[in-house]
Design a protein around this motif. Structure first.
Motif, PDB file in Angstrom:
ATOM      1  N   GLN A  82       2.333  -5.405 -10.579  1.00 46.48           N
ATOM      2  CA  GLN A  82       3.054  -5.672  -9.332  1.00 46.48           C
ATOM      3  C   GLN A  82       3.634  -4.417  -8.693  1.00 46.48           C
ATOM      4  O   GLN A  82       4.233  -4.482  -7.626  1.00 46.48           O
ATOM      5  N   THR A  83       3.462  -3.272  -9.344  1.00 50.90           N
ATOM      6  CA  THR A  83       4.027  -2.015  -8.862  1.00 50.90           C
ATOM      7  C   THR A  83       3.131  -1.422  -7.778  1.00 50.90           C
ATOM      8  O   THR A  83       1.911  -1.390  -7.916  1.00 50.90           O
ATOM      9  N   LYS A  84       3.748  -0.957  -6.715  1.00 57.64           N
ATOM     10  CA  LYS A  84       2.993  -0.339  -5.628  1.00 57.64           C
ATOM     11  C   LYS A  84       2.407   0.989  -6.089  1.00 57.64           C
ATOM     12  O   LYS A  84       2.960   1.667  -6.951  1.00 57.64           O
ATOM     13  N   ASP A  85       1.298   1.358  -5.466  1.00 54.72           N
ATOM     14  CA  ASP A  85       0.608   2.600  -5.807  1.00 54.72           C
ATOM     15  C   ASP A  85       1.539   3.807  -5.740  1.00 54.72           C
ATOM     16  O   ASP A  85       1.535   4.654  -6.628  1.00 54.72           O
TER      17      ASP A  85
ATOM     18  N   LEU B 137      -6.685   5.693  -8.265  1.00 55.73           N
ATOM     19  CA  LEU B 137      -5.768   6.561  -7.530  1.00 55.73           C
ATOM     20  C   LEU B 137      -6.034   8.002  -7.923  1.00 55.73           C
ATOM     21  O   LEU B 137      -6.447   8.291  -9.050  1.00 55.73           O
ATOM     22  N   ARG B 138      -5.773   8.904  -7.017  1.00 53.66           N
ATOM     23  CA  ARG B 138      -5.927  10.335  -7.298  1.00 53.66           C
ATOM     24  C   ARG B 138      -4.590  10.885  -7.774  1.00 53.66           C
ATOM     25  O   ARG B 138      -3.558  10.658  -7.144  1.00 53.66           O
ATOM     26  N   PHE B 139      -4.627  11.622  -8.900  1.00 47.60           N
ATOM     27  CA  PHE B 139      -3.411  12.195  -9.478  1.00 47.60           C
ATOM     28  C   PHE B 139      -3.765  13.408 -10.307  1.00 47.60           C
ATOM     29  O   PHE B 139      -4.913  13.592 -10.692  1.00 47.60           O
TER      30      PHE B 139
ATOM     31  N   LEU C  71       3.809   4.024  -8.775  1.00 50.69           N
ATOM     32  CA  LEU C  71       3.078   4.470  -9.967  1.00 50.69           C
ATOM     33  C   LEU C  71       2.913   5.980  -9.960  1.00 50.69           C
ATOM     34  O   LEU C  71       3.169   6.650 -10.962  1.00 50.69           O
ATOM     35  N   LEU C  72       2.486   6.500  -8.814  1.00 50.12           N
ATOM     36  CA  LEU C  72       2.293   7.944  -8.696  1.00 50.12           C
ATOM     37  C   LEU C  72       3.606   8.695  -8.883  1.00 50.12           C
ATOM     38  O   LEU C  72       3.637   9.740  -9.536  1.00 50.12           O
ATOM     39  N   ALA C  73       4.700   8.156  -8.345  1.00 45.44           N
ATOM     40  CA  ALA C  73       6.010   8.805  -8.491  1.00 45.44           C
ATOM     41  C   ALA C  73       6.473   8.792  -9.952  1.00 45.44           C
ATOM     42  O   ALA C  73       6.981   9.802 -10.456  1.00 45.44           O
TER      43      ALA C  73
ATOM     44  N   ASP D 270       0.700   7.227 -20.703  1.00 45.92           N
ATOM     45  CA  ASP D 270      -0.665   6.745 -20.932  1.00 45.92           C
ATOM     46  C   ASP D 270      -0.896   5.405 -20.236  1.00 45.92           C
ATOM     47  O   ASP D 270      -1.952   5.177 -19.645  1.00 45.92           O
ATOM     48  N   LYS D 271       0.087   4.516 -20.292  1.00 46.18           N
ATOM     49  CA  LYS D 271      -0.025   3.218 -19.611  1.00 46.18           C
ATOM     50  C   LYS D 271      -0.093   3.406 -18.098  1.00 46.18           C
ATOM     51  O   LYS D 271      -0.880   2.749 -17.422  1.00 46.18           O
ATOM     52  N   LEU D 272       0.742   4.306 -17.584  1.00 45.58           N
ATOM     53  CA  LEU D 272       0.695   4.609 -16.150  1.00 45.58           C
ATOM     54  C   LEU D 272      -0.677   5.148 -15.767  1.00 45.58           C
ATOM     55  O   LEU D 272      -1.280   4.717 -14.775  1.00 45.58           O
ATOM     56  N   ARG D 273      -1.185   6.100 -16.559  1.00 47.09           N
ATOM     57  CA  ARG D 273      -2.481   6.700 -16.284  1.00 47.09           C
ATOM     58  C   ARG D 273      -3.591   5.648 -16.290  1.00 47.09           C
ATOM     59  O   ARG D 273      -4.440   5.619 -15.396  1.00 47.09           O
ATOM     60  N   GLU D 274      -3.556   4.755 -17.262  1.00 41.26           N
ATOM     61  CA  GLU D 274      -4.573   3.700 -17.335  1.00 41.26           C
ATOM     62  C   GLU D 274      -4.563   2.847 -16.077  1.00 41.26           C
ATOM     63  O   GLU D 274      -5.621   2.521 -15.528  1.00 41.26           O
TER      64      GLU D 274
END
Length: 63
Positions: A5-8, A55-57, A11-13, A44-48
């Motif tokens: 449910q988290t906005k893109d 998304l580009r990061f 997640l990037l922040a 790792d969970k965020l990256r997955e």
């Protein structure tokens, strides 16, 4: 831990925040003096999730 449910942008922040913490930790004199295994698992969970969303990061350099 679910980020469905988290906005893109959030997640990037979150991921960028961890990446900065790792960088500062290394500058402070060593690998992961301040950051523990829990933070690495969180990143790792965020990256997955970010990869799933394509998304580009900038990946975290854990070395």
């Amino acid at each position: 831990m679910s980020f469905m449910q988290t906005k893109d942008e959030r997640l990037l922040a979150f991921y960028e925040n961890v990446r900065r913490q790792v960088h500062l930790d290394i500058q402070a004199g060593g690998r992961y003096r301040l950051i523990g295994e829990g933070v690495k698992q969180y990143a790792d969970k965020l990256r997955e999730e970010m990869e799933r969303r394509r998304l580009r990061f900038t990946p975290i350099d854990w070395n």
